[in-house]
Design a protein around this motif. Structure first.
Motif, PDB file in Angstrom:
ATOM      1  N   ASP A  48       9.915  11.092   1.146  1.00 18.55           N
ATOM      2  CA  ASP A  48       8.777  11.769   0.520  1.00 18.55           C
ATOM      3  C   ASP A  48       7.836  10.760  -0.137  1.00 18.55           C
ATOM      4  O   ASP A  48       6.608  10.886  -0.048  1.00 18.55           O
ATOM      5  N   ILE A  49       8.412   9.768  -0.788  1.00 27.88           N
ATOM      6  CA  ILE A  49       7.592   8.744  -1.443  1.00 27.88           C
ATOM      7  C   ILE A  49       6.817   7.943  -0.406  1.00 27.88           C
ATOM      8  O   ILE A  49       5.611   7.698  -0.557  1.00 27.88           O
ATOM      9  N   MET A  50       7.487   7.539   0.664  1.00 25.55           N
ATOM     10  CA  MET A  50       6.827   6.775   1.732  1.00 25.55           C
ATOM     11  C   MET A  50       5.662   7.559   2.325  1.00 25.55           C
ATOM     12  O   MET A  50       4.562   7.024   2.523  1.00 25.55           O
ATOM     13  N   LEU A  51       5.913   8.830   2.647  1.00 26.98           N
ATOM     14  CA  LEU A  51       4.882   9.651   3.285  1.00 26.98           C
ATOM     15  C   LEU A  51       3.690   9.866   2.359  1.00 26.98           C
ATOM     16  O   LEU A  51       2.546   9.950   2.816  1.00 26.98           O
ATOM     17  N   HIS A  52       3.949   9.937   1.066  1.00 26.78           N
ATOM     18  CA  HIS A  52       2.851  10.068   0.106  1.00 26.78           C
ATOM     19  C   HIS A  52       1.907   8.868   0.205  1.00 26.78           C
ATOM     20  O   HIS A  52       0.684   9.038   0.274  1.00 26.78           O
ATOM     21  N   TYR A  53       2.477   7.674   0.226  1.00 26.96           N
ATOM     22  CA  TYR A  53       1.630   6.480   0.285  1.00 26.96           C
ATOM     23  C   TYR A  53       0.987   6.305   1.658  1.00 26.96           C
ATOM     24  O   TYR A  53      -0.117   5.762   1.780  1.00 26.96           O
ATOM     25  N   GLN A  54       1.656   6.790   2.702  1.00 28.41           N
ATOM     26  CA  GLN A  54       1.044   6.748   4.030  1.00 28.41           C
ATOM     27  C   GLN A  54      -0.197   7.631   4.082  1.00 28.41           C
ATOM     28  O   GLN A  54      -1.194   7.288   4.737  1.00 28.41           O
ATOM     29  N   GLN A  55      -0.163   8.739   3.366  1.00 30.04           N
ATOM     30  CA  GLN A  55      -1.306   9.658   3.349  1.00 30.04           C
ATOM     31  C   GLN A  55      -2.493   9.086   2.585  1.00 30.04           C
ATOM     32  O   GLN A  55      -3.647   9.353   2.932  1.00 30.04           O
ATOM     33  N   ILE A  56      -2.245   8.298   1.553  1.00 30.63           N
ATOM     34  CA  ILE A  56      -3.347   7.818   0.714  1.00 30.63           C
ATOM     35  C   ILE A  56      -3.797   6.401   1.045  1.00 30.63           C
ATOM     36  O   ILE A  56      -4.818   5.949   0.534  1.00 30.63           O
ATOM     37  N   ASP A  57      -3.056   5.705   1.912  1.00 34.55           N
ATOM     38  CA  ASP A  57      -3.433   4.323   2.266  1.00 34.55           C
ATOM     39  C   ASP A  57      -3.136   4.090   3.741  1.00 34.55           C
ATOM     40  O   ASP A  57      -1.977   4.142   4.160  1.00 34.55           O
ATOM     41  N   SER A  58      -4.169   3.829   4.517  1.00 37.11           N
ATOM     42  CA  SER A  58      -4.025   3.686   5.974  1.00 37.11           C
ATOM     43  C   SER A  58      -3.246   2.437   6.376  1.00 37.11           C
ATOM     44  O   SER A  58      -2.867   2.293   7.541  1.00 37.11           O
ATOM     45  N   ARG A  59      -3.008   1.551   5.446  1.00 33.62           N
ATOM     46  CA  ARG A  59      -2.258   0.321   5.761  1.00 33.62           C
ATOM     47  C   ARG A  59      -0.753   0.558   5.832  1.00 33.62           C
ATOM     48  O   ARG A  59      -0.012  -0.324   6.286  1.00 33.62           O
ATOM     49  N   VAL A  60      -0.305   1.723   5.403  1.00 29.19           N
ATOM     50  CA  VAL A  60       1.128   2.020   5.363  1.00 29.19           C
ATOM     51  C   VAL A  60       1.580   2.651   6.672  1.00 29.19           C
ATOM     52  O   VAL A  60       0.986   3.626   7.151  1.00 29.19           O
TER      53      VAL A  60
END
Length: 279
Positions: A48-60
Motif C-alpha cells: 500500500d505504501i509503495m503504490l501510494h508513492y507510485q501514484q504521486i511520483d512517476s519515477r517510482v
C-alpha cells in the motif's frame, strides 16, 4: 552529471520504516532517478505504501509478486533497471539528502571506479544515532578490509550498470550475498569509498544483520576460505565439505604472503586479531 540513476529497493514486510526510506530517495537533490521497489510477497502494509508513492511520483516503479527471497529480488531489480548507474537502498535505512549527487559526481570524475561506497551512521528503531559504520577509502585498505568484512556498506553502494550481470547476486551466498559479490568484483574491478557520511543505517531485531547474525558469520567464513583459495564461489552442494577445509586464519596468512606489497600491514594484523576473537 545528469545520467539516469536506478535506485533499487527490495522490500519484505518493511512497512514500519518504508515511508521514511522512500521519501529520503525521492527528496534527493539529484532528480534524474528511477526508484524500483520490489515487493517480495509482503503481508503487511508495504505494498500500500509503495503504490501510494507510485501514484504521486512517476519515477517510482513497483513490482509485486509472491515471496522469492532477497537475492531473487535484487537480481530482478537489476534486470529491469534502465540507469547507467545503479544505487542500492534498504527499506529500513535513510539516504541523506545529497547522497546520490555526491556519488554521481565522484563516479563521473573517476571513470576507473566501478563500485562506490560511503560512510554511515547507525540508528536504532526510533531513528536515534547509536554509532558509526566506517569503511576504508584507500585501495590497499579496502583490499585488506575484505579479509574480515564487506569492504562497502551494501545499502549505500552505487555501481555502474555495465558491471552488473544476470545473476550478479548468487543464491549460494545466503545472508552474505553482498560480501560475496564484492569479493568477486575485487578481482578485476575497482572499488572505492567516499569519506563522507551519507546514509543512516538502521539496526533493529528484525533486520537480517541481527536476526541472522550467526548464519552470516559462518557463511562469510566459508566465502573467505573459497575466495582466498582462488576458487570463486562455486559452492554447488559442497557446503559440508567446504566447512571442513583449512581454517580461515591459515588462509589469511597464505594470502598475506602472496599479497604483502598490496596490503595495509597494520590494518591486516588488526583484522587478524578480530578474526581470532570471533573463532
Amino acid at each position: 552529471m545528469n545520467s539516469l540513476v536506478s535506485v533499487i529497493i527490495p522490500v519484505y514486510n518493511g512497512g514500519l520504516y518504508l515511508k521514511d526510506c522512500i521519501e529520503s530517495i525521492l527528496n534527493q537533490t539529484y532528480r534524474n532517478i528511477e526508484v524500483i521497489i520490489i515487493d517480495d510477497g509482503s503481508t503487511d502494509c508495504s505494498l500500500d505504501i509503495m503504490l501510494h508513492y507510485q501514484q504521486i511520483d512517476s519515477r517510482v516503479v513497483v513490482i509485486s509478486r509472491e515471496n522469492k527471497g532477497l537475492i531473487f529480488s535484487l537480481n530482478e531489480a537489476i534486470s529491469v533497471a534502465k540507469g547507467i548507474l545503479i544505487a542500492r537502498m534498504d527499506s529500513d535505512d535513510i539516504a541523506h539528502l545529497d547522497r546520490i549527487t555526491k556519488q554521481v559526481n565522484f563516479m563521473d570524475g573517476n571513470v576507473e571506479v566501478d563500485l562506490l561506497g560511503l560512510q554511515a551512521i547507525k540508528i536504532d528503531k526510533d531513528g536515534i544515532e547509536i554509532g558509526r559504520l566506517k569503511r576504508p577509502t584507500g585501495s590497499k585498505a579496502i583490499n585488506t578490509f575484505s579479509l574480515i568484512n564487506s569492504p562497502v556498506i551494501h545499502p549505500g553502494v552505487m555501481i555502474r550498470s555495465s558491471v552488473l550481470k544476470a545473476g550478479f547476486y548468487n543464491f549460494n551466498d545466503l545472508y552474505v550475498e553482498d560480501y560475496a559479490a564484492w569479493l568477486r568484483l575485487n578481482k578485476g574491478y575497482n572499488i572505492a569509498n567516499l569519506d563522507e557520511t551519507l546514509l543512516s543505517y538502521r539496526v533493529h531485531e528484525e533486520s537480517i544483520s541481527q536476526s541472522k547474525k550467526t548464519e552470516q558469520y559462518l557463511n562469510s567464513c566459508l566465502i573467505r576460505e573459497k575466495y582466498f583459495n582462488n576458487d570463486i564461489f562455486n559452492f554447488g552442494d559442497d557446503l559440508e565439505k567446504i566447512s571442513k577445509q583449512i581454517p580461515t586464519l591459515y588462509v589469511m596468512f597464505r594470502f598475506f604472503l602472496r599479497n604483502i606489497y598490496n596490503l595495509d600491514i597494520i590494518q591486516y594484523f588488526k583484522y587478524v586479531l578480530l578474526v581470532m576473537k570471533k573463532r
